[in-house]
Design an enzyme around this catalytic site. Structure first.
Site, mmCIF file in Angstrom:
data_model
loop_
_atom_site.group_PDB
_atom_site.id
_atom_site.type_symbol
_atom_site.label_atom_id
_atom_site.label_comp_id
_atom_site.label_asym_id
_atom_site.label_seq_id
_atom_site.Cartn_x
_atom_site.Cartn_y
_atom_site.Cartn_z
ATOM 1 N N CYS A 259 2.734 0.967 29.383
ATOM 2 C CA CYS A 259 2.028 0.826 30.839
ATOM 3 C C CYS A 259 2.818 0.590 31.959
ATOM 4 C CB CYS A 259 1.142 -0.203 30.987
ATOM 5 S SG CYS A 259 -0.100 0.401 29.322
ATOM 6 N N HIS B 243 -6.366 4.263 34.750
ATOM 7 C CA HIS B 243 -4.887 4.096 34.261
ATOM 8 C C HIS B 243 -4.354 5.124 33.973
ATOM 9 C CE1 HIS B 243 -1.708 2.449 32.999
ATOM 10 N NE2 HIS B 243 -1.703 1.127 32.309
ATOM 11 N N CYS C 124 1.033 -5.593 31.538
ATOM 12 C CA CYS C 124 0.912 -5.964 30.630
ATOM 13 C C CYS C 124 1.221 -4.244 29.992
ATOM 14 C CB CYS C 124 0.089 -6.382 30.311
ATOM 15 S SG CYS C 124 -2.099 -5.271 30.027
#
Length: 409
Positions: free
Chosen positions: A91, A365, A395
């Protein structure tokens, strides 16, 4: 003193990450290519002088494969003499791409670099068995019995005592803040319209937010990971909850509080930022908006996986010789509601300074692109408020966190 300056950045809208989403019909290379060309149009730099195009991407296969950074640059019609590459830090890939861009500039190896990322999550092929984040290495799994991220988020909530009401209220507030930001035009500077190859408009606004969401409406949604936590998949050999409790024996059970409404939205999108050395920018008349002050990455226990934004942010502050009070705005990626809630608690942050325009729960996202999007969101809001400094932290899979401090020039 040589500095890495942010000249400007743009992003696509976030399209719903499903076959009915407005960006699904576009190849992910096309999404990033349109962002790259929008940067050229806005800033006026010569693509032939770009030292590298660094793209974050988490899929790295199928239509996202074969070095999507290089292929997107070629799709954009840039001179083939300019190189491109792809970065994978789950991510945090897009944020890491910008970090590497700044590193090359600050080291004196490069002068003009584009960093960003892309992910078309609507192109992901769902499977009945969750993907193994350990690369299907049975020996590694004995050491770290890693579980899907949603279960890791539920473990965090259980350990921290975050209730279903806590995470739902956070999610509803993310939606409220995002709706206010959209109504106020706070994303307008960064968002570009995306077009189909025939020139028709594909999307010109973020497609995922659900304005009017309340804790009560979220309360009716079923937990997304409770059933998964109890199932035995042949690939893993035992239930995921059992795997997590092996590492956290102080827990009697995992409280499954996360669901689709308090977790990050699945979306398609791309974003990029053009960075230049201070010397190059002055010589070519490029006006900076901000500078990269410092960056950092940190690791955390990989089964709980999502607890490293706090350590990464603190490491970034320490290396910059700064304190939490020196930061005006914080962007903490809302992978799951428990992640920013824990980071705020760990660092003792003022929630009114965190994700002031909502976050990934409301907006979505697009994994490899999100870091670049968050940096743009933070910079736009610093300018709107006439403030100075922001810290962006995320994260990532595998138990890592990334962090970047930017300061307006």
């Amino acid at each position: 003193m040589r500095e890495a300056w942010i000249i400007d950045g743009v992003r696509t809208p976030r399209g719903k990450g499903k076959p009915t989403g407005s960006l699904h019909a576009l190849h992910p290379q096309e999404l990033l290519a349109q962002v790259l060309n929008a940067l050229v149009d806005r800033v006026g730099f010569d693509p032939a002088e770009v030292d590298d195009v660094i793209a974050g991407n988490a899929a790295n296969e199928g239509d996202h494969g074969a070095c999507i950074g290089r292929l997107s640059m070629l799709t954009a019609g840039w001179p083939y003499e300019a190189p491109g590459m792809t970065v994978h830090r789950h991510c945090g890939s897009g944020q890491q791409a910008i970090t590497f861009s700044a590193m090359g500039i600050l080291a004196g190896h490069q002068d003009l670099v584009v960093g960003g990322g892309v992910e078309s999550m609507s192109h992901f092929i769902p499977t009945e068995v969750p993907n193994a984040i350990d690369g299907n290495n049975a020996h590694l799994r004995e050491r770290y019995p890693t579980v899907p991220q949603g279960i890791s988020a539920d473990v965090i909530a259980t350990l921290e005592g975050f209730t279903r009401d806590d995470v739902d209220r956070f999610a509803a507030e993310s939606q409220r803040r995002a709706a206010a930001a959209i109504d106020g035009g706070r994303f307008d500077r960064s968002v570009i319209p995306v077009h189909h190859l025939d020139g028709s408009l594909a999307l010109d606004h973020d497609e995922h937010p659900r304005p009017g969401t309340t804790p009560e409406s979220l309360g009716s949604l079923p937990s997304a990971f409770e059933q998964m936590g109890q199932m035995v998949f042949e690939h893993f050999g035992r239930p995921f909850d059992e795997m997590a409790l092996q590492v956290y024996p102080q827990l009697d059970r995992v409280e499954h509080v996360h669901h689709a409404g308090n977790s990050s939205g699945v979306v398609d999108g791309a974003a990029a930022v053009v960075l230049a050395s201070s010397d190059y920018a002055r010589a070519h008349g490029l006006e900076p908006r901000a500078r990269i002050v410092m960056s950092a990455a940190a690791g955390a226990e990989p089964v709980i996986m999502l607890t490293a934004p706090g350590p990464a942010a603190q490491r970034c502050l320490d290396r910059a010789g700064m304190k939490i009070g020196d930061i005006d705005l914080w962007e903490i990626n809302e992978a799951f509601a428990a992640v920013p809630l824990k980071t705020v608690r760990d660092l003792d942050l003022d929630p009114e300074q965190v994700n002031v325009n909502g976050g990934a729960i409301a907006l979505g996202h697009p994994i490899g692109a999100t870091g670049a999007m968050l940096i743009q969101t933070a910079l736009d809001e610093l300018e709107r408020r006439d403030q100075s400094t922001a810290l962006v932290t995320m994260c990532t899979g595998g138990g890592m966190g990334t962090a970047t401090i930017i300061e307006r020039v």
